[in-house]
Design a protein around this motif. Structure first.
Motif, PDB file in Angstrom:
ATOM      1  N   PRO A 230      62.457  45.657   4.835  1.00  0.00           N
ATOM      2  CA  PRO A 230      61.253  46.458   4.575  1.00  0.00           C
ATOM      3  C   PRO A 230      61.388  47.916   5.035  1.00  0.00           C
ATOM      4  O   PRO A 230      60.923  48.832   4.352  1.00  0.00           O
ATOM      5  CB  PRO A 230      60.159  45.713   5.351  1.00  0.00           C
ATOM      6  N   ALA A 231      62.044  48.148   6.167  1.00  0.00           N
ATOM      7  CA  ALA A 231      62.199  49.521   6.662  1.00  0.00           C
ATOM      8  C   ALA A 231      63.085  50.353   5.736  1.00  0.00           C
ATOM      9  O   ALA A 231      62.763  51.504   5.418  1.00  0.00           O
ATOM     10  CB  ALA A 231      62.765  49.515   8.080  1.00  0.00           C
ATOM     11  N   LEU A 232      64.207  49.789   5.290  1.00  0.00           N
ATOM     12  CA  LEU A 232      65.091  50.526   4.376  1.00  0.00           C
ATOM     13  C   LEU A 232      64.433  50.715   3.009  1.00  0.00           C
ATOM     14  O   LEU A 232      64.594  51.762   2.379  1.00  0.00           O
ATOM     15  CB  LEU A 232      66.440  49.826   4.224  1.00  0.00           C
ATOM     16  N   PHE A 233      63.712  49.714   2.553  1.00  0.00           N
ATOM     17  CA  PHE A 233      63.008  49.850   1.270  1.00  0.00           C
ATOM     18  C   PHE A 233      62.025  51.015   1.335  1.00  0.00           C
ATOM     19  O   PHE A 233      62.021  51.889   0.458  1.00  0.00           O
ATOM     20  CB  PHE A 233      62.276  48.552   0.909  1.00  0.00           C
ATOM     21  N   ASN A 234      61.178  51.044   2.364  1.00  0.00           N
ATOM     22  CA  ASN A 234      60.210  52.135   2.475  1.00  0.00           C
ATOM     23  C   ASN A 234      60.901  53.487   2.597  1.00  0.00           C
ATOM     24  O   ASN A 234      60.439  54.483   2.040  1.00  0.00           O
ATOM     25  CB  ASN A 234      59.280  51.906   3.666  1.00  0.00           C
ATOM     26  N   HIS A 235      62.018  53.532   3.310  1.00  0.00           N
ATOM     27  CA  HIS A 235      62.791  54.777   3.424  1.00  0.00           C
ATOM     28  C   HIS A 235      63.235  55.268   2.047  1.00  0.00           C
ATOM     29  O   HIS A 235      63.126  56.459   1.742  1.00  0.00           O
ATOM     30  CB  HIS A 235      64.001  54.560   4.331  1.00  0.00           C
ATOM     31  N   CYS A 236      63.732  54.369   1.221  1.00  0.00           N
ATOM     32  CA  CYS A 236      64.211  54.771  -0.104  1.00  0.00           C
ATOM     33  C   CYS A 236      63.067  55.257  -0.989  1.00  0.00           C
ATOM     34  O   CYS A 236      63.213  56.252  -1.709  1.00  0.00           O
ATOM     35  CB  CYS A 236      64.969  53.619  -0.754  1.00  0.00           C
ATOM     36  N   VAL A 237      61.924  54.578  -0.911  1.00  0.00           N
ATOM     37  CA  VAL A 237      60.758  55.026  -1.684  1.00  0.00           C
ATOM     38  C   VAL A 237      60.287  56.385  -1.166  1.00  0.00           C
ATOM     39  O   VAL A 237      60.013  57.301  -1.956  1.00  0.00           O
ATOM     40  CB  VAL A 237      59.621  53.983  -1.634  1.00  0.00           C
TER      41      VAL A 237
ATOM     42  N   ASP B 172      65.752  65.287 -13.492  1.00  0.00           N
ATOM     43  CA  ASP B 172      65.625  64.073 -14.291  1.00  0.00           C
ATOM     44  C   ASP B 172      64.984  63.012 -13.396  1.00  0.00           C
ATOM     45  O   ASP B 172      65.630  62.486 -12.496  1.00  0.00           O
ATOM     46  CB  ASP B 172      67.030  63.653 -14.753  1.00  0.00           C
ATOM     47  N   ASP B 173      63.721  62.711 -13.656  1.00  0.00           N
ATOM     48  CA  ASP B 173      62.951  61.840 -12.768  1.00  0.00           C
ATOM     49  C   ASP B 173      63.518  60.424 -12.712  1.00  0.00           C
ATOM     50  O   ASP B 173      63.632  59.850 -11.630  1.00  0.00           O
ATOM     51  CB  ASP B 173      61.488  61.816 -13.215  1.00  0.00           C
ATOM     52  N   GLU B 174      63.889  59.848 -13.838  1.00  0.00           N
ATOM     53  CA  GLU B 174      64.439  58.488 -13.832  1.00  0.00           C
ATOM     54  C   GLU B 174      65.763  58.435 -13.069  1.00  0.00           C
ATOM     55  O   GLU B 174      65.981  57.547 -12.242  1.00  0.00           O
ATOM     56  CB  GLU B 174      64.651  57.980 -15.252  1.00  0.00           C
ATOM     57  N   LEU B 175      66.626  59.384 -13.325  1.00  0.00           N
ATOM     58  CA  LEU B 175      67.927  59.428 -12.653  1.00  0.00           C
ATOM     59  C   LEU B 175      67.739  59.602 -11.139  1.00  0.00           C
ATOM     60  O   LEU B 175      68.393  58.922 -10.339  1.00  0.00           O
ATOM     61  CB  LEU B 175      68.769  60.571 -13.224  1.00  0.00           C
ATOM     62  N   TYR B 176      66.829  60.482 -10.758  1.00  0.00           N
ATOM     63  CA  TYR B 176      66.579  60.696  -9.330  1.00  0.00           C
ATOM     64  C   TYR B 176      65.969  59.450  -8.694  1.00  0.00           C
ATOM     65  O   TYR B 176      66.345  59.059  -7.589  1.00  0.00           O
ATOM     66  CB  TYR B 176      65.679  61.927  -9.121  1.00  0.00           C
ATOM     67  N   TYR B 177      65.046  58.806  -9.370  1.00  0.00           N
ATOM     68  CA  TYR B 177      64.395  57.602  -8.847  1.00  0.00           C
ATOM     69  C   TYR B 177      65.411  56.497  -8.595  1.00  0.00           C
ATOM     70  O   TYR B 177      65.452  55.903  -7.511  1.00  0.00           O
ATOM     71  CB  TYR B 177      63.329  57.141  -9.836  1.00  0.00           C
ATOM     72  N   VAL B 178      66.239  56.213  -9.586  1.00  0.00           N
ATOM     73  CA  VAL B 178      67.251  55.163  -9.429  1.00  0.00           C
ATOM     74  C   VAL B 178      68.201  55.525  -8.287  1.00  0.00           C
ATOM     75  O   VAL B 178      68.535  54.680  -7.454  1.00  0.00           O
ATOM     76  CB  VAL B 178      68.006  54.921 -10.757  1.00  0.00           C
ATOM     77  N   SER B 179      68.614  56.773  -8.220  1.00  0.00           N
ATOM     78  CA  SER B 179      69.506  57.217  -7.144  1.00  0.00           C
ATOM     79  C   SER B 179      68.844  57.062  -5.781  1.00  0.00           C
ATOM     80  O   SER B 179      69.468  56.575  -4.830  1.00  0.00           O
ATOM     81  CB  SER B 179      69.908  58.680  -7.348  1.00  0.00           C
ATOM     82  N   ALA B 180      67.591  57.465  -5.664  1.00  0.00           N
ATOM     83  CA  ALA B 180      66.887  57.362  -4.387  1.00  0.00           C
ATOM     84  C   ALA B 180      66.719  55.904  -3.970  1.00  0.00           C
ATOM     85  O   ALA B 180      66.925  55.556  -2.807  1.00  0.00           O
ATOM     86  CB  ALA B 180      65.528  58.060  -4.469  1.00  0.00           C
ATOM     87  N   LEU B 181      66.372  55.040  -4.921  1.00  0.00           N
ATOM     88  CA  LEU B 181      66.170  53.635  -4.564  1.00  0.00           C
ATOM     89  C   LEU B 181      67.463  52.940  -4.181  1.00  0.00           C
ATOM     90  O   LEU B 181      67.450  52.026  -3.356  1.00  0.00           O
ATOM     91  CB  LEU B 181      65.487  52.885  -5.700  1.00  0.00           C
ATOM     92  N   LEU B 182      68.572  53.359  -4.750  1.00  0.00           N
ATOM     93  CA  LEU B 182      69.840  52.667  -4.490  1.00  0.00           C
ATOM     94  C   LEU B 182      70.750  53.400  -3.504  1.00  0.00           C
ATOM     95  O   LEU B 182      71.836  52.914  -3.200  1.00  0.00           O
ATOM     96  CB  LEU B 182      70.589  52.429  -5.808  1.00  0.00           C
ATOM     97  N   HIS B 183      70.322  54.537  -2.962  1.00  0.00           N
ATOM     98  CA  HIS B 183      71.251  55.370  -2.187  1.00  0.00           C
ATOM     99  C   HIS B 183      71.770  54.703  -0.914  1.00  0.00           C
ATOM    100  O   HIS B 183      72.835  55.057  -0.430  1.00  0.00           O
ATOM    101  CB  HIS B 183      70.653  56.748  -1.892  1.00  0.00           C
ATOM    102  N   ASP B 184      71.055  53.744  -0.356  1.00  0.00           N
ATOM    103  CA  ASP B 184      71.522  53.066   0.857  1.00  0.00           C
ATOM    104  C   ASP B 184      71.906  51.605   0.610  1.00  0.00           C
ATOM    105  O   ASP B 184      72.071  50.847   1.568  1.00  0.00           O
ATOM    106  CB  ASP B 184      70.454  53.139   1.958  1.00  0.00           C
TER     107      ASP B 184
END
Length: 195
Positions: free
Chosen positions: A21-28, A46-58
């Motif tokens: 939960p802590a890492l998930f909230n960090h990515c969001v 590019d909002d979709e590209l940035y969103y996917v990158s932010a959610l998966l970066h860790d």
């Protein structure tokens, strides 16, 4: 608020399943902080590209996807490339998500050269060590943390980061670990009283 596309929905599913939960909230929060910063500075991205990158970066910090050889950002970037191709993205777009995730642990990238990488660097450095606090108002901080609390993120991230640095001495985590504990502890987001 969040992009609506099959790739965005799939990234959210992956993040929900594999992060604590802590890492998930960090990515969001990283996605949202980057959007706030980008809007304030007129940075088109590019909002979709940035969103996917932010959610998966860790994702490379998770037990399921931690590589025993690659630094977490490189392992996560490679996995995000696979994710992008599986989501039906062209290989070039999948390569971008890999690049954005890998670069979030490198030297500063200018917004003109690569807006998505710049936003992820700004957002994650704010999230982890409190860099650029002047960019995020106290009201924005309070609202963000009320919606997506830290849940012990600083301590959890520090443990992951130190583990990466110890096991992968040539990694970016190892090269920037000097007083990372002190910088995390001094982060204004970390020192905020609970809501």
């Amino acid at each position: 608020m969040f992009p609506e596309s099959p790739a965005a929905a799939a990234a959210l599913s992956v993040a929900t399943r594999f992060y604590s939960p802590a890492l998930f909230n960090h990515c969001v929060r990283s996605y949202l902080w980057g959007g706030v910063y980008g809007t304030a500075h007129g940075i088109a991205f590019d909002d979709e590209l940035y969103y996917v990158s932010a959610l998966l970066h860790d994702i490379g910090l998770t037990e399921a996807f931690d590589s025993h050889r690659l630094p977490f950002e490189e392992a996560g970037g490679q996995l995000a490339w696979v994710f992008g191709v599986a989501a039906g993205w062209p290989a070039e777009r999948a390569a971008r998500v890999n690049e954005i995730i890998t670069l979030h642990m490198r030297g500063d990238v200018s917004p003109a050269a690569d807006p998505e990488s710049h936003l992820l660097q700004v957002a994650t450095s704010w999230e982890v060590v409190g860099r650029r606090p002047e960019e995020f108002s106290p009201d924005a901080r309070a609202e963000m943390l009320a919606r997506y609390p830290r849940l012990g993120f600083g301590a959890e991230f520090l443990a992951c980061f130190e583990d990466q640095a110890k096991r992968k001495p040539d990694s970016a985590a190892a090269s920037v670990r000097n007083d990372v504990a002190g910088r995390i502890a001094a982060n204004p987001l970390e020192n905020r009283p609970p809501v």
